[in-house]
Design a protein around this motif. Structure first.
Motif, PDB file in Angstrom:
ATOM      1  N   GLU A  85       0.832  -1.203   0.000  1.00 16.02           N
ATOM      2  CA  GLU A  85       0.000   0.000   0.000  1.00 16.02           C
ATOM      3  C   GLU A  85       0.870   1.259   0.000  1.00 16.02           C
ATOM      4  O   GLU A  85       0.574   2.230  -0.700  1.00 16.02           O
ATOM      5  CB  GLU A  85      -0.934  -0.009   1.220  1.00 16.02           C
ATOM      6  CG  GLU A  85      -2.004  -1.087   1.143  1.00 16.02           C
ATOM      7  CD  GLU A  85      -2.787  -1.223   2.432  1.00 16.02           C
ATOM      8  OE1 GLU A  85      -2.429  -0.562   3.432  1.00 16.02           O
ATOM      9  OE2 GLU A  85      -3.750  -2.002   2.461  1.00 16.02           O
ATOM     10  N   PRO A 200      -2.488   6.339   2.326  1.00 16.66           N
ATOM     11  CA  PRO A 200      -3.786   5.656   2.299  1.00 16.66           C
ATOM     12  C   PRO A 200      -3.657   4.180   2.645  1.00 16.66           C
ATOM     13  O   PRO A 200      -2.621   3.562   2.423  1.00 16.66           O
ATOM     14  CB  PRO A 200      -4.256   5.849   0.846  1.00 16.66           C
ATOM     15  CG  PRO A 200      -3.001   6.067   0.066  1.00 16.66           C
ATOM     16  CD  PRO A 200      -2.061   6.787   0.984  1.00 16.66           C
ATOM     17  N   GLY A 201      -4.713   3.635   3.188  1.00 16.83           N
ATOM     18  CA  GLY A 201      -4.727   2.214   3.503  1.00 16.83           C
ATOM     19  C   GLY A 201      -3.941   1.908   4.759  1.00 16.83           C
ATOM     20  O   GLY A 201      -4.502   1.745   5.848  1.00 16.83           O
ATOM     21  N   PHE A 204      -3.610   6.129   6.956  1.00 16.16           N
ATOM     22  CA  PHE A 204      -4.715   7.087   7.001  1.00 16.16           C
ATOM     23  C   PHE A 204      -6.047   6.418   7.327  1.00 16.16           C
ATOM     24  O   PHE A 204      -6.828   6.936   8.132  1.00 16.16           O
ATOM     25  CB  PHE A 204      -4.802   7.821   5.662  1.00 16.16           C
ATOM     26  CG  PHE A 204      -5.870   8.880   5.611  1.00 16.16           C
ATOM     27  CD1 PHE A 204      -5.721  10.080   6.292  1.00 16.16           C
ATOM     28  CD2 PHE A 204      -7.034   8.678   4.885  1.00 16.16           C
ATOM     29  CE1 PHE A 204      -6.705  11.059   6.244  1.00 16.16           C
ATOM     30  CE2 PHE A 204      -8.020   9.647   4.832  1.00 16.16           C
ATOM     31  CZ  PHE A 204      -7.856  10.845   5.517  1.00 16.16           C
ATOM     32  N   ASP A 205      -6.306   5.283   6.730  1.00 13.39           N
ATOM     33  CA  ASP A 205      -7.614   4.646   6.874  1.00 13.39           C
ATOM     34  C   ASP A 205      -7.794   3.902   8.186  1.00 13.39           C
ATOM     35  O   ASP A 205      -8.899   3.419   8.468  1.00 13.39           O
ATOM     36  CB  ASP A 205      -7.867   3.704   5.695  1.00 13.39           C
ATOM     37  CG  ASP A 205      -7.940   4.450   4.376  1.00 13.39           C
ATOM     38  OD1 ASP A 205      -8.764   5.372   4.269  1.00 13.39           O
ATOM     39  OD2 ASP A 205      -7.151   4.145   3.460  1.00 13.39           O
ATOM     40  N   VAL A 206      -6.737   3.796   8.986  1.00  6.71           N
ATOM     41  CA  VAL A 206      -6.861   3.087  10.269  1.00  6.71           C
ATOM     42  C   VAL A 206      -6.564   4.014  11.452  1.00  6.71           C
ATOM     43  O   VAL A 206      -6.373   3.548  12.573  1.00  6.71           O
ATOM     44  CB  VAL A 206      -5.943   1.842  10.319  1.00  6.71           C
ATOM     45  CG1 VAL A 206      -6.372   0.822   9.276  1.00  6.71           C
ATOM     46  CG2 VAL A 206      -4.474   2.215  10.114  1.00  6.71           C
ATOM     47  N   ALA A 210     -11.038   8.050  13.187  1.00  8.10           N
ATOM     48  CA  ALA A 210     -11.072   7.776  11.758  1.00  8.10           C
ATOM     49  C   ALA A 210     -11.331   9.064  10.979  1.00  8.10           C
ATOM     50  O   ALA A 210     -11.853  10.040  11.526  1.00  8.10           O
ATOM     51  CB  ALA A 210     -12.174   6.759  11.457  1.00  8.10           C
ATOM     52  N   PRO A 211     -10.943   9.097   9.715  1.00 11.02           N
ATOM     53  CA  PRO A 211     -11.273  10.262   8.884  1.00 11.02           C
ATOM     54  C   PRO A 211     -12.767  10.554   8.915  1.00 11.02           C
ATOM     55  O   PRO A 211     -13.594   9.655   9.110  1.00 11.02           O
ATOM     56  CB  PRO A 211     -10.819   9.814   7.486  1.00 11.02           C
ATOM     57  CG  PRO A 211      -9.758   8.794   7.746  1.00 11.02           C
ATOM     58  CD  PRO A 211     -10.178   8.070   8.985  1.00 11.02           C
ATOM     59  N   GLY A 215     -13.795  12.437   4.193  1.00 10.04           N
ATOM     60  CA  GLY A 215     -12.533  11.784   3.861  1.00 10.04           C
ATOM     61  C   GLY A 215     -11.302  12.557   4.311  1.00 10.04           C
ATOM     62  O   GLY A 215     -10.224  12.379   3.739  1.00 10.04           O
ATOM     63  N   ARG A 245      -5.194  16.392   3.144  1.00  9.68           N
ATOM     64  CA  ARG A 245      -6.021  15.436   3.889  1.00  9.68           C
ATOM     65  C   ARG A 245      -6.286  15.853   5.328  1.00  9.68           C
ATOM     66  O   ARG A 245      -7.124  15.248   5.984  1.00  9.68           O
ATOM     67  CB  ARG A 245      -5.357  14.053   3.883  1.00  9.68           C
ATOM     68  CG  ARG A 245      -5.401  13.372   2.534  1.00  9.68           C
ATOM     69  CD  ARG A 245      -4.935  11.941   2.602  1.00  9.68           C
ATOM     70  NE  ARG A 245      -5.215  11.268   1.346  1.00  9.68           N
ATOM     71  CZ  ARG A 245      -5.765  10.062   1.256  1.00  9.68           C
ATOM     72  NH1 ARG A 245      -6.105   9.413   2.352  1.00  9.68           N
ATOM     73  NH2 ARG A 245      -5.979   9.507   0.086  1.00  9.68           N
TER      74      ARG A 245
END
Length: 287
Positions: A85, A200-201, A204-206, A210-211, A215, A245
């Motif tokens: 990732e 990402p993945g 960021f996504d964990v 959380a976002p 997003g 972000r």
């Protein structure tokens, strides 16, 4: 201005030292680099802030990388997926070749592909992977390690009374989560350097929290000024503009070192970091 709290990144475990001694050793080592940064920025007439290190590396024992390319074989399945990732952000093509799948591609093959596209050797990129990913994944994948590291960062900030936090690499993840989890710490200025928060993945996504629904990451409570700094060639500080972000107030990017592009010593020795510290700190961070 008094002291700043530094939340360190990967590779800072100090063998045979108790946590307090380890924190002092790291602080002493970085203090001189920060003084050089103030000189580089033409700010040597100002008092260089003292450094207090929030040391948590001992809490990630068993998760740190070994720093050698052949250690790639020891990465867990989860670590290998996180590496893939990250490599997509570093420079893997948007689409795999016909008959290939990024998810099924061996990590060594992916590293070789990305290294050639970036003008690096596979050994150099492999060493970055081994040094960086096990600790990052070890923190994010373990609720207990995560909790204890955040507690230690919060405890150090509270005891120091500092209003300013400088967070490097993995430390930017730990600091971001700690400042959210402990909103009453009184921190007003956050400076992230070499930050992978936006990857990402794998990162960021964990994140916790959380976002949001749009997003984007959220601003830690109480933060009045958030500056982000990225060395132009830093392969960990990706995507490069953290402000795309997160609600970052200012982003700074410049070449600092062709070789040590991710070390905290390099970031502290840069006038960019000194300037980011000196001006917002003068307004918000006296403590």
């Amino acid at each position: 201005m008094g002291r700043i709290v530094v939340v360190h990144g990967v590779g800072n475990y100090q063998k045979r030292l108790e946590p307090e001694a380890a924190a002092r050793k790291l602080a002493d080592g970085w203090q001189g680099h920060l003084a050089r940064g103030y000189k580089d920025a033409g700010l040597d007439h100002l008092t260089v802030p003292g450094i207090t290190v929030a040391y948590y590396a001992h809490l990630l024992r068993g998760a740190e990388g070994q720093g050698a390319g052949d250690e790639l074989d020891r990465l867990s399945a989860g670590e290998q997926q996180a590496v893939l990732e990250w490599l997509r952000v570093v420079g893997m093509p948007d689409e795999p070749a016909e008959g290939q799948s990024w998810g099924g591609m061996p990590v060594r093959q992916a590293i070789d592909l990305v290294a050639r596209r970036r003008g690096l050797t596979a050994r150099v990129l492999g060493r970055i992977v081994v040094a960086f990913m096990p600790e990052v994944y070890g923190y994010l994948a373990s609720p207990e390690r995560r909790r204890r590291a955040r507690e230690e960062v919060a405890r150090t900030i509270e005891l120091s009374g500092a209003k300013v936090v400088v967070a490097h690499s993995l430390g930017s993840i730990v600091a971001y989560e700690a400042l959210h989890a402990y909103p009453g710490l009184g921190v007003e200025v956050l400076i992230t350097v070499g930050s992978p928060l936006g990857v990402p993945g794998a990162v960021f996504d964990v994140l916790d929290p959380a976002p949001d629904a749009s997003g984007h990451g959220t601003r830690p409570p109480g933060i009045r000024h958030w500056a982000d700094i990225a060395e132009a060639g830093d392969l960990v500080a990706l995507p490069r503009r953290l402000g795309d972000r997160f609600p970052v107030d200012s982003h700074h990017e410049a070449p600092m070192s062709a070789l040590d592009f991710h070390t905290l010593s390099t970031y502290f020795a840069s006038g960019l970091t000194a300037s980011a510290l000196a001006h917002p700190v003068a307004r918000h961070g006296r403590g």
